[in-house]
Design an enzyme around this catalytic site. Structure first.
Site, PDB file in Angstrom:
ATOM      1  CG  ASP A 270       9.513   4.553   2.261  1.00  0.00           C
ATOM      2  OD1 ASP A 270       9.441   4.932   1.070  1.00  0.00           O
ATOM      3  OD2 ASP A 270       9.191   3.413   2.636  1.00  0.00           O
TER       4      ASP A 270
ATOM      5  CG  HIS B 157       1.155   0.644  -1.482  1.00  0.00           C
ATOM      6  ND1 HIS B 157       1.374  -0.714  -1.316  1.00  0.00           N
ATOM      7  CD2 HIS B 157       1.691   1.239  -0.380  1.00  0.00           C
ATOM      8  CE1 HIS B 157       2.009  -0.918  -0.163  1.00  0.00           C
ATOM      9  NE2 HIS B 157       2.210   0.245   0.425  1.00  0.00           N
TER      10      HIS B 157
ATOM     11  CD  GLU C 153       6.353  -1.352   1.620  1.00  0.00           C
ATOM     12  OE1 GLU C 153       7.017  -0.300   1.765  1.00  0.00           O
ATOM     13  OE2 GLU C 153       5.275  -1.571   2.217  1.00  0.00           O
TER      14      GLU C 153
ATOM     15  CD  GLU D 172       9.184   2.144  -1.186  1.00  0.00           C
ATOM     16  OE1 GLU D 172       9.698   3.267  -1.028  1.00  0.00           O
ATOM     17  OE2 GLU D 172       8.618   1.515  -0.280  1.00  0.00           O
TER      18      GLU D 172
ATOM     19  CG  ASP E 191      10.529   0.051   2.768  1.00  0.00           C
ATOM     20  OD1 ASP E 191      11.302  -0.238   3.694  1.00  0.00           O
ATOM     21  OD2 ASP E 191       9.417   0.586   2.949  1.00  0.00           O
TER      22      ASP E 191
ATOM     23  NE  ARG F 260       4.080  -5.758   4.034  1.00  0.00           N
ATOM     24  CZ  ARG F 260       4.303  -4.535   3.583  1.00  0.00           C
ATOM     25  NH1 ARG F 260       4.261  -3.503   4.421  1.00  0.00           N
ATOM     26  NH2 ARG F 260       4.594  -4.329   2.321  1.00  0.00           N
TER      27      ARG F 260
ATOM     28  CD  GLN G 164       4.219  -2.244   8.040  1.00  0.00           C
ATOM     29  OE1 GLN G 164       4.510  -3.211   7.343  1.00  0.00           O
ATOM     30  NE2 GLN G 164       3.811  -1.098   7.525  1.00  0.00           N
TER      31      GLN G 164
ATOM     32  CE1 TYR H  45      -0.832   1.521  11.275  1.00  0.00           C
ATOM     33  CE2 TYR H  45      -0.960  -0.692  12.167  1.00  0.00           C
ATOM     34  CZ  TYR H  45      -1.560   0.379  11.535  1.00  0.00           C
ATOM     35  OH  TYR H  45      -2.879   0.317  11.179  1.00  0.00           O
TER      36      TYR H  45
ATOM     37  CE  LYS I  14       7.351  -0.337   5.974  1.00  0.00           C
ATOM     38  NZ  LYS I  14       7.098  -0.705   4.581  1.00  0.00           N
TER      39      LYS I  14
ATOM     40  CB  THR J 276      16.193   0.300   3.022  1.00  0.00           C
ATOM     41  OG1 THR J 276      15.378   0.438   4.200  1.00  0.00           O
ATOM     42  CG2 THR J 276      15.456   0.862   1.827  1.00  0.00           C
TER      43      THR J 276
ATOM     44  CD  GLU K  42      -0.339  -3.047  -2.703  1.00  0.00           C
ATOM     45  OE1 GLU K  42       0.871  -2.763  -2.636  1.00  0.00           O
ATOM     46  OE2 GLU K  42      -1.128  -2.462  -3.450  1.00  0.00           O
TER      47      GLU K  42
HETATM   48 CA    CA Z   1       7.890   1.734   1.804  1.00  0.00          CA
END
Ligand code: CA
Length: 396
Positions: free
Chosen positions: A106, A113, A179, A181, A213, A217, A220, A224, A233, A237, A338
Site C-alpha cells: 500500500d 492526504h 481509506e 483507494e 483499506d 486509527r 494504528q 505505528y 490495517k 482490505t 480527514e
Molecule cells: Ca492506505
C-alpha cells in the site's frame, strides 16, 4: 442463442469489459466478463479452459499480447449471438475474490492526504516528511486478508492508547475508518534482481480495482512508531469484484500534478500515467466524499518502478494500492479521519452527527472514468457492512 442487450449509456459497455470470478448455484467459480447487466462465462464463450478456474491469475500470467487478443475476441463475440449457457444476469450470480493475491503493498501517493495526516498526527512539525516528494512512500501489507466486495468487516480489537491515557487498554477499535483507494494488479511478474522500468507499467499491470483499506486509527496511532502500519490495517482490505483492464483506461490518462523537485531518473516518466478517475464514498447511502484520482502526486507506473528498484521480484496477482485518494477540497477527502478532522468536526449523516464507523454501518465506494466519444465507464464498486467485535473481547 442469446444476443446481449447493452442499455444506452451503460457504464459497462464495450469500452469497459471488466473481468471477475463468478458462480451460479451448483457450479464452480470461474472467470466471466461483465457486459451491460450480463456476465459472460468465458470458458463457455471462448472454449478455453484457462477461464474455467476460480481466479484470473492463470489468464493474467499469459501476458500482455494475450490480454489484447482476448479483449478483441470478446468485443467481437458479444456483438453477435452467444450460447444461452454463456450468459447470466449479473443480479443472479455470486461474485468471488477475482485474483489469488500474491503480495500486497500500500502506497501513500496523495499529497493532500499525506499533508492532512501529517497535520493531524504531528501538529507541530512540517506536514510532509523530507522523503515524501523524492519517493512514493509505501509499506508491505497482508495479502491473506484481502477480501472481495460484499464481505462483512468485523470490528477489530487491539491495544489502543489515547495521548491522555496513562497506559494502553485492550478492546474493540473505537476509531474505525475507511481509506478510498485504487488498486493495481500485476499480471506478469518480474525476476528477482530485475527492476521494472516505468515504461514497462502497461505490459506488466493487468488491471485496476477499487480498494477500501479499513483502518483502526486508535490501534494504528499507538503501534505505528517506528516501523509503520501493522495490526491497525491488516484485519481486512476490501477490493471490488470487477477488475477493469488497463486497456480500458486509455481515455483516462492524464499527466500527474507537477513534480517538484524532479524525481531521480528511475522515477521519470516519458508518458504520463496519471488517471482521471472520479471516486465517490457513500456512508449508509449518503455520499460524503468525491475524491479525484487525477490529483495523485505519484503515478502507478512510478509506484511499480519504485517497488522493484531494489531488485524485489513481483508475481502474477501482486496487488499494490495507491494510498487514500484525497483532493484539495474538504469534500474530496477519502478517509473519515480527514473528513472529520480527527473526529473533531462531525459529519451530518441524515440528522445525526457522526465521526467514525459504528456497527451496522455500510460503506460503498464507486468510481467512473472517461471512455471513448464522451462516454463513461465504471470501476466495480467496493462495498461492506461493519459487524460488532467478537464477544470474547469482553475478557480482554
Ligand atoms: Ca492506505
Amino acid at each position: 442463442m442469446t444476443a446481449i442487450d447493452i442499455p444506452e449509456h451503460s457504464l459497462f459497455g464495450l469500452a469497459n469489459l471488466p473481468y471477475g470470478v463468478f458462480s451460479t448455484p451448483g457450479a464452480a467459480p470461474r472467470v466471466g466478463v461483465r457486459v451491460g447487466e450480463s456476465v459472460v462465462d468465458l470458458a463457455v464463450a471462448l472454449g478455453d479452459e484457462v477461464f474455467a478456474r476460480p481466479s484470473l491469475n492463470p489468464f493474467m500470467a499469459q501476458g500482455y499480447d494475450r490480454w489484447v487478443r482476448v479483449r478483441r475476441q470478446i468485443t467481437e463475440l458479444v456483438s453477435g449471438d452467444l450460447p444461452d449457457a454463456a450468459v447470466h444476469p449479473v443480479a443472479e450470480v455470486t461474485m468471488h475474490l477475482p485474483i489469488d493475491v500474491a503480495d500486497y503493498v500500500d502506497f501513500y501517493a496523495s499529497e493532500h492526504h499525506a499533508a492532512n495526516l501529517g497535520r493531524l498526527f504531528r501538529p507541530n512539525a512540517e506536514p510532509l516528511m523530507p522523503n515524501w516528494k523524492h519517493l512514493p512512500v509505501g509499506y508491505h501489507g497482508r495479502s491473506g486478508t484481502v477480501v472481495v466486495s460484499g464481505t462483512d468487516i468485523v470490528r477489530p480489537c487491539g491495544q489502543r492508547k489515547a495521548p491522555e491515557d496513562a497506559a494502553p487498554t485492550f478492546g474493540p477499535c473505537r476509531r474505525l475508518d475507511i481509506e478510498a483507494e485504487l488498486g493495481f494488479i500485476v499480471g506478469t511478474g518480474s525476476e528477482l534482481g530485475t527492476p521494472v522500468p516505468v515504461a514497462d507499467f502497461a505490459s506488466r499491470v493487468f488491471g485496476v480495482v477499487l480498494v477500501n483499506d479499513w483502518s483502526a486509527r486508535d490501534i494504528q496511532s499507538w503501534e505505528y512508531v517506528p516501523l509503520g502500519p501493522f495490526l491497525g490495517k491488516s484485519f481486512a482490505t476490501s477490493i471490488s469484484a470487477w477488475v477493469v483492464p488497463l486497456l480500458a483506461l486509455a481515455e483516462a490518462r492524464v499527466p500527474t500534478p507537477p513534480q517538484d523537485p524532479e524525481p531521480l531518473p528511475y522515477l521519470r516518466e516519458s508518458e504520463p500515467w496519471g488517471l482521471d478517475i472520479d471516486l465517490a464514498v457513500s456512508w449508509n447511502g449518503q455520499v460524503v466524499s468525491r475524491p479525484p484520482y487525477r490529483e495523485m502526486y505519484w503515478s502507478p507506473a512510478q509506484m511499480l518502478a519504485h517497488l522493484t528498484i531494489n531488485g524485489a521480484a513481483t508475481r502474477t496477482g501482486d496487488l499494490y494500492a495507491s494510498g487514500t485518494v484525497s483532493g484539495p477540497e474538504k469534500h474530496q477527502r477519502g478517509a473519515l479521519i480527514e473528513l472529520t478532522w480527527g473526529g473533531t468536526q462531525p459529519i451530518r449523516l441524515g440528522a445525526e452527527p457522526r465521526t467514525f464507523l459504528e456497527d451496522g454501518d455500510h460503506i460503498t465506494i464507486t468510481a467512473t472514468a472517461p471512455g471513448p466519444n464522451a462516454t463513461r465507464i465504471a470501476l466495480g464498486d467496493v462495498s461492506a457492512r461493519i459487524l460488532p467485535a467478537p464477544q470474547w473481547t469482553a475478557a480482554g
